[in-house]
Design a protein around this motif. Structure first.
Motif, PDB file in Angstrom:
ATOM      1  N   SER A  19       0.826  -1.206   0.000  1.00 36.52           N
ATOM      2  CA  SER A  19       0.000   0.000   0.000  1.00 36.52           C
ATOM      3  C   SER A  19       0.860   1.256   0.000  1.00 36.52           C
ATOM      4  O   SER A  19       0.534   2.227  -0.687  1.00 36.52           O
ATOM      5  CB  SER A  19      -0.954  -0.008   1.200  1.00 36.52           C
ATOM      6  OG  SER A  19      -0.252  -0.039   2.419  1.00 36.52           O
ATOM      7  N   LEU A  23       0.803   3.880  -3.126  1.00 43.12           N
ATOM      8  CA  LEU A  23       0.340   5.249  -2.906  1.00 43.12           C
ATOM      9  C   LEU A  23       1.464   6.265  -3.074  1.00 43.12           C
ATOM     10  O   LEU A  23       1.334   7.225  -3.837  1.00 43.12           O
ATOM     11  CB  LEU A  23      -0.285   5.382  -1.520  1.00 43.12           C
ATOM     12  CG  LEU A  23      -0.794   6.767  -1.160  1.00 43.12           C
ATOM     13  CD1 LEU A  23      -1.891   7.209  -2.115  1.00 43.12           C
ATOM     14  CD2 LEU A  23      -1.301   6.795   0.264  1.00 43.12           C
ATOM     15  N   TYR A 100      -3.034  -2.056  -5.321  1.00 40.51           N
ATOM     16  CA  TYR A 100      -2.103  -0.934  -5.250  1.00 40.51           C
ATOM     17  C   TYR A 100      -1.030  -0.988  -6.334  1.00 40.51           C
ATOM     18  O   TYR A 100      -0.685   0.045  -6.909  1.00 40.51           O
ATOM     19  CB  TYR A 100      -1.478  -0.845  -3.852  1.00 40.51           C
ATOM     20  CG  TYR A 100      -2.384  -0.104  -2.922  1.00 40.51           C
ATOM     21  CD1 TYR A 100      -2.212   1.244  -2.694  1.00 40.51           C
ATOM     22  CD2 TYR A 100      -3.456  -0.726  -2.302  1.00 40.51           C
ATOM     23  CE1 TYR A 100      -3.058   1.951  -1.871  1.00 40.51           C
ATOM     24  CE2 TYR A 100      -4.314  -0.042  -1.477  1.00 40.51           C
ATOM     25  CZ  TYR A 100      -4.105   1.298  -1.261  1.00 40.51           C
ATOM     26  OH  TYR A 100      -4.958   1.996  -0.461  1.00 40.51           O
ATOM     27  N   PHE A 137      -6.812   3.172   1.501  1.00 43.03           N
ATOM     28  CA  PHE A 137      -5.567   2.888   2.222  1.00 43.03           C
ATOM     29  C   PHE A 137      -5.853   2.070   3.478  1.00 43.03           C
ATOM     30  O   PHE A 137      -6.702   2.440   4.296  1.00 43.03           O
ATOM     31  CB  PHE A 137      -4.853   4.189   2.593  1.00 43.03           C
ATOM     32  CG  PHE A 137      -3.436   3.973   2.990  1.00 43.03           C
ATOM     33  CD1 PHE A 137      -2.470   3.751   2.038  1.00 43.03           C
ATOM     34  CD2 PHE A 137      -3.071   3.975   4.321  1.00 43.03           C
ATOM     35  CE1 PHE A 137      -1.148   3.545   2.394  1.00 43.03           C
ATOM     36  CE2 PHE A 137      -1.759   3.775   4.688  1.00 43.03           C
ATOM     37  CZ  PHE A 137      -0.794   3.552   3.725  1.00 43.03           C
TER      38      PHE A 137
END
Length: 168
Positions: A19, A23, A100, A137
């Motif tokens: 993640s 991100l 992700y 998230f």
């Protein structure tokens, strides 16, 4: 307090690492594309290339966001109904990694199309794809809700960092 088994530790590391890479990588790619877009040297793509880059970028962004939202909508309830705690955590780790890292790839392609076509509208689509990552998230409380974990399982995963919500 019981300690977390080794396999669960690796799955939690996979969730956190995937993640964060997805991100932060998407944000970094957008920033790098913005810098490359604003540099002094400007490629001069043809009108046809600009138009097709916009069409392809839009289709890619809409399809990827739709697929991620549908995947989250279908996969999370199935994980919540899994039999064992380990199966829930393993499935969630695979789910987070695929979402992700695939969205990071989509953002990279959209940013490459943005810089190559000199079409700033595609930045908006890359930011929307990143917003999907932000909204999904996996922090500790989101993991609890997504997987339907109880307080004992949360204490196994997070130890003293987790505080139960029913304390008065």
């Amino acid at each position: 307090m019981t300690s977390i088994p080794q396999t669960m530790t690796s799955e939690m590391r996979t969730i956190q690492r995937s993640s964060r890479i997805g991100l932060y990588g998407a944000v970094a790619i957008i920033v790098l594309a913005a810098v490359a877009y604003s540099c002094l040297w400007h490629p001069s793509p043809s009108y046809t290339f600009r138009r097709w880059a916009l069409v392809l970028g839009t289709i890619l962004a809409v399809l990827s966001v739709s697929i991620v939202l549908l995947t989250v909508r279908k996969r999370i309830p199935m994980l919540r109904q899994s039999d064992s705690f380990r199966a829930k955590l393993t499935g969630y780790a695979v789910h987070v990694r695929s979402v992700y890292l695939s969205m990071l790839g989509v953002v990279c392609v959209i940013c490459a199309l943005t810089v190559a076509s000199r079409n700033s509208v595609l930045f908006m689509l890359a930011i929307v794809c990143t917003l999907v990552l932000i909204l999904n998230f996996p922090n500790m409380y989101r993991i609890k809700v997504d997987l339907g974990l109880n307080d004992a399982e949360m204490h196994i995963l997070f130890g003293d960092k987790y505080t139960a919500g029913n304390e008065h």
